[in-house]
Design a protein around this motif. Sequence first.
Motif, PDB file in Angstrom:
ATOM      1  N   THR A  28       0.839  -1.190   0.000  1.00 29.54           N
ATOM      2  CA  THR A  28       0.000   0.000   0.000  1.00 29.54           C
ATOM      3  C   THR A  28       0.878   1.245   0.000  1.00 29.54           C
ATOM      4  O   THR A  28       1.757   1.397   0.864  1.00 29.54           O
ATOM      5  CB  THR A  28      -0.923   0.022   1.226  1.00 29.54           C
ATOM      6  OG1 THR A  28      -1.742  -1.156   1.212  1.00 29.54           O
ATOM      7  CG2 THR A  28      -1.821   1.250   1.201  1.00 29.54           C
ATOM      8  N   VAL A  29       0.655   2.098  -0.977  1.00 30.59           N
ATOM      9  CA  VAL A  29       1.378   3.368  -1.090  1.00 30.59           C
ATOM     10  C   VAL A  29       0.360   4.480  -0.850  1.00 30.59           C
ATOM     11  O   VAL A  29      -0.593   4.618  -1.614  1.00 30.59           O
ATOM     12  CB  VAL A  29       2.049   3.521  -2.468  1.00 30.59           C
ATOM     13  CG1 VAL A  29       2.773   4.864  -2.561  1.00 30.59           C
ATOM     14  CG2 VAL A  29       3.024   2.368  -2.706  1.00 30.59           C
ATOM     15  N   SER A  30       0.551   5.247   0.177  1.00 35.34           N
ATOM     16  CA  SER A  30      -0.377   6.320   0.524  1.00 35.34           C
ATOM     17  C   SER A  30       0.139   7.653  -0.011  1.00 35.34           C
ATOM     18  O   SER A  30       1.342   7.828  -0.257  1.00 35.34           O
ATOM     19  CB  SER A  30      -0.558   6.414   2.041  1.00 35.34           C
ATOM     20  OG  SER A  30      -1.015   5.178   2.573  1.00 35.34           O
ATOM     21  N   PHE A  31      -0.779   8.579  -0.208  1.00 31.90           N
ATOM     22  CA  PHE A  31      -0.402   9.914  -0.670  1.00 31.90           C
ATOM     23  C   PHE A  31      -1.354  10.932  -0.068  1.00 31.90           C
ATOM     24  O   PHE A  31      -2.497  10.626   0.253  1.00 31.90           O
ATOM     25  CB  PHE A  31      -0.433  10.000  -2.206  1.00 31.90           C
ATOM     26  CG  PHE A  31      -1.801   9.824  -2.810  1.00 31.90           C
ATOM     27  CD1 PHE A  31      -2.621  10.914  -3.060  1.00 31.90           C
ATOM     28  CD2 PHE A  31      -2.284   8.555  -3.123  1.00 31.90           C
ATOM     29  CE1 PHE A  31      -3.882  10.752  -3.617  1.00 31.90           C
ATOM     30  CE2 PHE A  31      -3.536   8.382  -3.674  1.00 31.90           C
ATOM     31  CZ  PHE A  31      -4.342   9.484  -3.922  1.00 31.90           C
ATOM     32  N   ASN A  32      -0.869  12.141   0.069  1.00 35.18           N
ATOM     33  CA  ASN A  32      -1.654  13.276   0.534  1.00 35.18           C
ATOM     34  C   ASN A  32      -1.733  14.315  -0.577  1.00 35.18           C
ATOM     35  O   ASN A  32      -0.873  14.363  -1.469  1.00 35.18           O
ATOM     36  CB  ASN A  32      -1.046  13.907   1.793  1.00 35.18           C
ATOM     37  CG  ASN A  32      -1.106  12.970   2.985  1.00 35.18           C
ATOM     38  OD1 ASN A  32      -2.092  12.243   3.149  1.00 35.18           O
ATOM     39  ND2 ASN A  32      -0.072  12.987   3.802  1.00 35.18           N
ATOM     40  N   LEU A  33      -2.759  15.130  -0.537  1.00 37.95           N
ATOM     41  CA  LEU A  33      -2.950  16.158  -1.547  1.00 37.95           C
ATOM     42  C   LEU A  33      -2.222  17.433  -1.146  1.00 37.95           C
ATOM     43  O   LEU A  33      -2.276  17.859   0.009  1.00 37.95           O
ATOM     44  CB  LEU A  33      -4.439  16.456  -1.731  1.00 37.95           C
ATOM     45  CG  LEU A  33      -5.306  15.308  -2.265  1.00 37.95           C
ATOM     46  CD1 LEU A  33      -6.762  15.744  -2.335  1.00 37.95           C
ATOM     47  CD2 LEU A  33      -4.823  14.859  -3.628  1.00 37.95           C
ATOM     48  N   ALA A  34      -1.542  18.022  -2.119  1.00 39.76           N
ATOM     49  CA  ALA A  34      -0.891  19.306  -1.887  1.00 39.76           C
ATOM     50  C   ALA A  34      -1.941  20.409  -1.845  1.00 39.76           C
ATOM     51  O   ALA A  34      -3.118  20.183  -2.165  1.00 39.76           O
ATOM     52  CB  ALA A  34       0.137  19.578  -2.980  1.00 39.76           C
ATOM     53  N   SER A  35      -1.552  21.580  -1.465  1.00 40.29           N
ATOM     54  CA  SER A  35      -2.473  22.711  -1.439  1.00 40.29           C
ATOM     55  C   SER A  35      -2.918  23.051  -2.862  1.00 40.29           C
ATOM     56  O   SER A  35      -2.133  23.000  -3.807  1.00 40.29           O
ATOM     57  CB  SER A  35      -1.790  23.924  -0.802  1.00 40.29           C
ATOM     58  OG  SER A  35      -0.624  24.274  -1.531  1.00 40.29           O
ATOM     59  N   ASN A  36      -4.191  23.362  -2.991  1.00 42.54           N
ATOM     60  CA  ASN A  36      -4.805  23.693  -4.289  1.00 42.54           C
ATOM     61  C   ASN A  36      -4.755  22.525  -5.270  1.00 42.54           C
ATOM     62  O   ASN A  36      -4.803  22.724  -6.484  1.00 42.54           O
ATOM     63  CB  ASN A  36      -4.137  24.917  -4.925  1.00 42.54           C
ATOM     64  CG  ASN A  36      -4.279  26.165  -4.080  1.00 42.54           C
ATOM     65  OD1 ASN A  36      -5.302  26.352  -3.418  1.00 42.54           O
ATOM     66  ND2 ASN A  36      -3.258  27.014  -4.082  1.00 42.54           N
ATOM     67  N   ALA A  37      -4.658  21.319  -4.754  1.00 43.58           N
ATOM     68  CA  ALA A  37      -4.685  20.119  -5.597  1.00 43.58           C
ATOM     69  C   ALA A  37      -5.983  19.377  -5.352  1.00 43.58           C
ATOM     70  O   ALA A  37      -6.529  19.384  -4.248  1.00 43.58           O
ATOM     71  CB  ALA A  37      -3.495  19.214  -5.298  1.00 43.58           C
TER      72      ALA A  37
END
Length: 258
Positions: A28-37
């Motif tokens: 499992t590879v997790s990711f977070n959203l950058a600002s304004n994304a």
Amino acid sequence: MPLSAFSHFETTTEPLSITHQGQFPSITVSFNLASNASLGGAISTIDKMQKDMNMPASLQADFQGTAASFRNSLSNEPLLILAALVTVYIVLGVLYESFIHPITILSTLPSAGVGAFLALIIFHQDLSVVAIIGIVLLIGIVKKNGIMMVDFALDAERHQCKNATDAIYDACLIRFRPIMMTTMAALLGGIPLAFGKGIGSELRRPLGITIVGGLILSQILTLYTTPVIYIFFDKLGKKHFGARGAAPSASPEAVPAD
């Protein structure tokens, strides 16, 4: 026979546990959203990276959690909109006893959809689930313009013995005020959603933008396009369906005095 004759051993690091998805080992590879994304843009970027990696057929990738729910919801939205349009057509056809003029009323919807999309592009918003909910709401809000005009015009044709051109012309003049009042009420109600601040405003903003943009463009266009479409479909209906649904002949007592 010594073990080193056909094997070797070494000291290295290994994971303490191996996770599985079903019967297959998985990572499992997790990711977070950058600002304004946006989540939709992130999913599109990840899909593009996956194609560029040229992974073997034995290696498969898929989304879980919020990203999977987002993709599943978008895949069902076209069917939801189509079902709403079919339901509206059936109800209007039964109400006005016509196969043609429900299409006249539904012809107001494309301009609302275009206005909603343009508003989302101008304000740099993505077509999220909330924005699609706003487009579905536009189906119910915008078609009332056509309903007000078509309802009056059909009544004038059937009971006042007017032709289609005179009937829809009178409908545009008499129903202009209630059309503007209801449109402005809905439009002003969507402005706080589109430009509001505070906690959770980013979730409500696409809903307000789609409503405001769709109402502005549809209000400008439908006042001119709906009468033209009504006259066209009225002639088309009389050509293919004959005299059925035409205005009844007036008796001398039913003719209003000058």
